[in-house]
Design a protein around this motif. Structure first.
Motif, PDB file in Angstrom:
ATOM      1  N   ASP A 195     -29.997  44.888  15.170  1.00  0.00           N
ATOM      2  CA  ASP A 195     -28.834  45.569  14.604  1.00  0.00           C
ATOM      3  C   ASP A 195     -27.944  46.085  15.736  1.00  0.00           C
ATOM      4  OD1 ASP A 195     -27.125  46.515  12.692  1.00  0.00           O
ATOM      5  OD2 ASP A 195     -28.310  48.295  12.203  1.00  0.00           O
ATOM      6  N   LEU A 196     -26.636  46.020  15.501  1.00  0.00           N
ATOM      7  CA  LEU A 196     -25.675  46.364  16.557  1.00  0.00           C
ATOM      8  C   LEU A 196     -25.091  47.762  16.367  1.00  0.00           C
ATOM      9  CD1 LEU A 196     -23.729  42.979  16.849  1.00  0.00           C
ATOM     10  CD2 LEU A 196     -25.464  43.876  18.426  1.00  0.00           C
ATOM     11  N   GLU A 197     -24.721  48.347  17.493  1.00  0.00           N
ATOM     12  CA  GLU A 197     -24.024  49.627  17.493  1.00  0.00           C
ATOM     13  C   GLU A 197     -22.645  49.417  16.855  1.00  0.00           C
ATOM     14  OE1 GLU A 197     -24.340  53.313  20.168  1.00  0.00           O
ATOM     15  OE2 GLU A 197     -23.913  51.539  21.359  1.00  0.00           O
ATOM     16  N   LYS A 198     -22.200  50.415  16.082  1.00  0.00           N
ATOM     17  CA  LYS A 198     -20.910  50.273  15.387  1.00  0.00           C
ATOM     18  C   LYS A 198     -20.386  51.648  15.044  1.00  0.00           C
ATOM     19  CE  LYS A 198     -23.056  47.797  12.440  1.00  0.00           C
ATOM     20  NZ  LYS A 198     -24.379  47.922  13.109  1.00  0.00           N
ATOM     21  N   ASP A 199     -19.299  51.697  14.272  1.00  0.00           N
ATOM     22  CA  ASP A 199     -18.722  52.998  13.931  1.00  0.00           C
ATOM     23  C   ASP A 199     -19.744  53.860  13.178  1.00  0.00           C
ATOM     24  OD1 ASP A 199     -17.975  51.051  11.587  1.00  0.00           O
ATOM     25  OD2 ASP A 199     -17.877  53.081  10.779  1.00  0.00           O
ATOM     26  N   GLU A 200     -19.605  55.146  13.416  1.00  0.00           N
ATOM     27  CA  GLU A 200     -20.599  56.095  12.923  1.00  0.00           C
ATOM     28  C   GLU A 200     -20.669  56.151  11.393  1.00  0.00           C
ATOM     29  OE1 GLU A 200     -20.533  59.075  15.779  1.00  0.00           O
ATOM     30  OE2 GLU A 200     -21.624  60.521  14.531  1.00  0.00           O
ATOM     31  N   ARG A 201     -19.517  55.977  10.743  1.00  0.00           N
ATOM     32  CA  ARG A 201     -19.454  56.070   9.278  1.00  0.00           C
ATOM     33  C   ARG A 201     -20.349  55.002   8.627  1.00  0.00           C
ATOM     34  NH1 ARG A 201     -18.068  60.111   6.131  1.00  0.00           N
ATOM     35  NH2 ARG A 201     -19.601  59.401   4.631  1.00  0.00           N
ATOM     36  N   THR A 202     -20.198  53.756   9.131  1.00  0.00           N
ATOM     37  CA  THR A 202     -20.977  52.646   8.569  1.00  0.00           C
ATOM     38  C   THR A 202     -22.466  52.901   8.762  1.00  0.00           C
ATOM     39  OG1 THR A 202     -19.150  51.172   9.099  1.00  0.00           O
ATOM     40  CG2 THR A 202     -21.274  50.123   8.665  1.00  0.00           C
ATOM     41  N   LEU A 203     -22.817  53.371   9.962  1.00  0.00           N
ATOM     42  CA  LEU A 203     -24.229  53.654  10.255  1.00  0.00           C
ATOM     43  C   LEU A 203     -24.739  54.785   9.372  1.00  0.00           C
ATOM     44  CD1 LEU A 203     -24.159  53.369  14.143  1.00  0.00           C
ATOM     45  CD2 LEU A 203     -25.465  51.920  12.573  1.00  0.00           C
ATOM     46  N   TYR A 204     -23.940  55.848   9.286  1.00  0.00           N
ATOM     47  CA  TYR A 204     -24.353  57.010   8.497  1.00  0.00           C
ATOM     48  C   TYR A 204     -24.587  56.601   7.038  1.00  0.00           C
ATOM     49  CZ  TYR A 204     -24.377  61.572   6.314  1.00  0.00           C
ATOM     50  OH  TYR A 204     -24.756  62.673   5.581  1.00  0.00           O
ATOM     51  N   ASP A 205     -23.629  55.876   6.475  1.00  0.00           N
ATOM     52  CA  ASP A 205     -23.727  55.496   5.058  1.00  0.00           C
ATOM     53  C   ASP A 205     -24.941  54.607   4.782  1.00  0.00           C
ATOM     54  OD1 ASP A 205     -21.469  56.959   4.591  1.00  0.00           O
ATOM     55  OD2 ASP A 205     -20.117  55.233   4.365  1.00  0.00           O
ATOM     56  N   ALA A 206     -25.269  53.741   5.744  1.00  0.00           N
ATOM     57  CA  ALA A 206     -26.392  52.814   5.546  1.00  0.00           C
ATOM     58  C   ALA A 206     -27.718  53.557   5.386  1.00  0.00           C
ATOM     59  CB  ALA A 206     -26.477  51.827   6.709  1.00  0.00           C
ATOM     60  N   TYR A 207     -27.791  54.778   5.929  1.00  0.00           N
ATOM     61  CA  TYR A 207     -29.038  55.555   5.860  1.00  0.00           C
ATOM     62  C   TYR A 207     -28.894  56.790   4.966  1.00  0.00           C
ATOM     63  CZ  TYR A 207     -30.579  52.336   9.397  1.00  0.00           C
ATOM     64  OH  TYR A 207     -30.923  51.177  10.049  1.00  0.00           O
ATOM     65  N   ASN A 208     -27.742  56.886   4.286  1.00  0.00           N
ATOM     66  CA  ASN A 208     -27.507  57.985   3.345  1.00  0.00           C
ATOM     67  C   ASN A 208     -26.868  57.401   2.083  1.00  0.00           C
ATOM     68  OD1 ASN A 208     -28.012  60.745   4.844  1.00  0.00           O
ATOM     69  ND2 ASN A 208     -26.985  59.427   6.327  1.00  0.00           N
ATOM     70  N   ASP A 209     -27.552  56.463   1.460  1.00  0.00           N
ATOM     71  CA  ASP A 209     -26.990  55.783   0.291  1.00  0.00           C
ATOM     72  C   ASP A 209     -26.814  56.767  -0.868  1.00  0.00           C
ATOM     73  OD1 ASP A 209     -30.028  55.509   0.415  1.00  0.00           O
ATOM     74  OD2 ASP A 209     -29.616  55.123  -1.701  1.00  0.00           O
ATOM     75  N   THR A 210     -25.785  56.501  -1.663  1.00  0.00           N
ATOM     76  CA  THR A 210     -25.459  57.429  -2.759  1.00  0.00           C
ATOM     77  C   THR A 210     -26.537  57.404  -3.849  1.00  0.00           C
ATOM     78  OG1 THR A 210     -24.084  55.718  -3.731  1.00  0.00           O
ATOM     79  CG2 THR A 210     -22.955  57.384  -2.422  1.00  0.00           C
ATOM     80  N   ALA A 211     -27.258  56.297  -3.985  1.00  0.00           N
ATOM     81  CA  ALA A 211     -28.311  56.233  -5.014  1.00  0.00           C
ATOM     82  C   ALA A 211     -29.561  57.012  -4.599  1.00  0.00           C
ATOM     83  CB  ALA A 211     -28.664  54.772  -5.301  1.00  0.00           C
ATOM     84  N   GLY A 212     -29.638  57.404  -3.342  1.00  0.00           N
ATOM     85  CA  GLY A 212     -30.770  58.229  -2.896  1.00  0.00           C
ATOM     86  C   GLY A 212     -32.060  57.457  -2.656  1.00  0.00           C
ATOM     87  N   VAL A 213     -31.971  56.135  -2.506  1.00  0.00           N
ATOM     88  CA  VAL A 213     -33.196  55.346  -2.303  1.00  0.00           C
ATOM     89  C   VAL A 213     -33.792  55.625  -0.920  1.00  0.00           C
ATOM     90  CG1 VAL A 213     -34.214  53.039  -2.333  1.00  0.00           C
ATOM     91  CG2 VAL A 213     -32.272  53.536  -3.812  1.00  0.00           C
ATOM     92  N   THR A 214     -32.933  55.745   0.086  1.00  0.00           N
ATOM     93  CA  THR A 214     -33.435  56.012   1.439  1.00  0.00           C
ATOM     94  C   THR A 214     -34.105  57.389   1.492  1.00  0.00           C
ATOM     95  OG1 THR A 214     -31.599  54.680   2.272  1.00  0.00           O
ATOM     96  CG2 THR A 214     -32.821  55.960   3.894  1.00  0.00           C
ATOM     97  N   ALA A 215     -33.553  58.331   0.741  1.00  0.00           N
ATOM     98  CA  ALA A 215     -34.176  59.666   0.672  1.00  0.00           C
ATOM     99  C   ALA A 215     -35.581  59.547   0.072  1.00  0.00           C
ATOM    100  CB  ALA A 215     -33.306  60.605  -0.164  1.00  0.00           C
ATOM    101  N   ARG A 216     -35.702  58.762  -1.000  1.00  0.00           N
ATOM    102  CA  ARG A 216     -37.029  58.600  -1.640  1.00  0.00           C
ATOM    103  C   ARG A 216     -38.002  57.889  -0.708  1.00  0.00           C
ATOM    104  NH1 ARG A 216     -34.007  57.647  -6.196  1.00  0.00           N
ATOM    105  NH2 ARG A 216     -34.441  55.434  -6.417  1.00  0.00           N
ATOM    106  N   PHE A 217     -37.463  56.901   0.028  1.00  0.00           N
ATOM    107  CA  PHE A 217     -38.269  56.147   1.008  1.00  0.00           C
ATOM    108  C   PHE A 217     -38.811  57.102   2.080  1.00  0.00           C
ATOM    109  CE2 PHE A 217     -37.908  53.678   5.103  1.00  0.00           C
ATOM    110  CZ  PHE A 217     -38.915  52.760   4.878  1.00  0.00           C
ATOM    111  N   ASN A 218     -37.949  57.977   2.564  1.00  0.00           N
ATOM    112  CA  ASN A 218     -38.337  58.929   3.606  1.00  0.00           C
ATOM    113  C   ASN A 218     -39.357  59.935   3.047  1.00  0.00           C
ATOM    114  OD1 ASN A 218     -38.295  60.259   6.063  1.00  0.00           O
ATOM    115  ND2 ASN A 218     -36.207  61.037   5.873  1.00  0.00           N
ATOM    116  N   LEU A 219     -39.062  60.505   1.883  1.00  0.00           N
ATOM    117  CA  LEU A 219     -39.950  61.517   1.284  1.00  0.00           C
ATOM    118  C   LEU A 219     -41.298  60.936   0.870  1.00  0.00           C
ATOM    119  CD1 LEU A 219     -37.180  63.278  -0.819  1.00  0.00           C
ATOM    120  CD2 LEU A 219     -38.633  64.454   0.850  1.00  0.00           C
TER     121      LEU A 219
END
Ligand code: AVI
Length: 320
Positions: A195-219
């Motif tokens: 995976d490549l370095e890119k703008d912060e917004r795209t990176l942030y959103d990829a790990y903070n999805d609105t459906a909360g799946v990444t949160a459930r994955f982490n928890l």
């Protein structure tokens, strides 16, 4: 072995040497606290990760697939006829299937810690490619393992898609690439997704999805500790946090305690201050140059790199 479901099923608390238990106790005793991302992937975590890969915000999987699909001929051209393709951590066969049509392989060697899943995947692949020799190897691909005797005299090409390398610390990534080189041997090649370095917004959103799946994955890792190690984490008292650390080129995932609390795992008590973090994952993002440097210091030279049009993700061909 941490992936052995027997530990989960039997709740055998009399296994002080179980790697999972030992790592959890050790990592939660550190300051700051942490947990290894490899423990995300129990059955629930693996299912949640599958859901992550198709989230609108999570660009890596679909972008890598598009590169493998659009560049399959060029990528396959680095695979010599009759080569053994050794896939490190072969989860599903979706990605390798994109290359199989273009290569004349001597054999496909998927390597994974989960033998059951591996054999099921190999079975399905055999049905679709009856002429292909498939030699699954059940092993921890981050450590040394033996290739099957049947592929000994074939040219070797490693395959490591998914940007899993990004979840290794730089030192571990170097160690893995060196070990892959030793396993594959002299003159080997390797196809690797990064995976490549890119703008912060795209990176942030990829790990903070609105459906909360990444949160459930982490928890889920806390649920897993409760399930398998008899922990009593109040999971609802923790929140998911993912931030981009630009200086270190990595997304950091944390679980943050909302309040002061204590959790007990295998008779050990761990106290949390309000706002205290458990650092659960790093996902390193590379530039082509920084990846080329990592490859070089690990004994590989970069033959070629492919990216998507937006420059989100990269696939590289390496030569030992
Ligand atoms: C498996 N690995 C490459 C994923 C990543 O993006 O680092 C794991 C993941 N963590 C949160 N979302 C996905």
């Amino acid at each position: 072995n941490v992936h052995t479901p027997a530990l989960a099923k039997a709740h055998r608390f009399d296994e002080p040497t179980s790697v999972f238990a030992r790592d959890v106790i050790h990592d939660l005793s550190r300051a700051p606290k942490r947990l290894s991302p490899k423990y995300f992937y129990d059955a629930t975590g693996s299912e949640l990760f599958e859901q992550i890969t198709v989230l609108p915000e999570y660009y890596p999987t679909r972008t890598e697939l598009s590169i493998l699909r659009n560049r399959s001929r060029a990528i396959s051209s680095i695979v010599p006829d009759g080569a053994a393709l050794v896939e490190f951590g072969a989860g599903s066969t979706t990605k390798v299937r994109l290359l199989l049509g273009e290569c004349r392989l001597g054999a496909y060697v998927p390597v994974d810690i989960s033998g059951e899943f591996l054999n099921a995947q190999a079975q399905a692949l055999r049905a679709d490619y009856p002429g292909l020799a498939i030699h699954p190897v059940t092993a921890d691909f981050t450590a040394a393992f033996e290739l099957p005797e049947a592929v000994r005299d074939m040219p070797k090409v490693g395959f490591f898609p998914g940007s899993t390398l990004g979840n290794f610390e730089p030192g571990e990534a170097c160690k893995f690439l060196k070990s892959a080189r030793t396993i594959l041997g002299k003159g080997a090649r390797m196809v690797i997704g990064v995976d490549l370095e890119k703008d912060e917004r795209t990176l942030y959103d990829a790990y903070n999805d609105t459906a909360g799946v990444t949160a459930r994955f982490n928890l889920n890792v806390l649920h897993r500790i409760n399930r398998e190690l008899g922990g009593d984490f109040d999971v609802g008292a923790f929140i998911h946090r993912a931030v981009y650390n630009r200086d270190r080129h990595r997304i950091e995932m944390h679980l943050i305690s909302k309040k002061a609390l204590t959790a007990e795992v295998l008779g050990q008590k761990f106290s949390f201050r309000p706002g205290e973090s458990i650092h659960t994952e790093n996902s390193y993002k590379y530039s082509i140059d920084r990846f080329a440097l990592l490859a070089r210091v690990s004994g590989w030279s970069l033959l070629q790199s492919w990216t998507d049009e937006a420059g989100l993700f990269s696939v590289h061909a390496l030569e030992a």
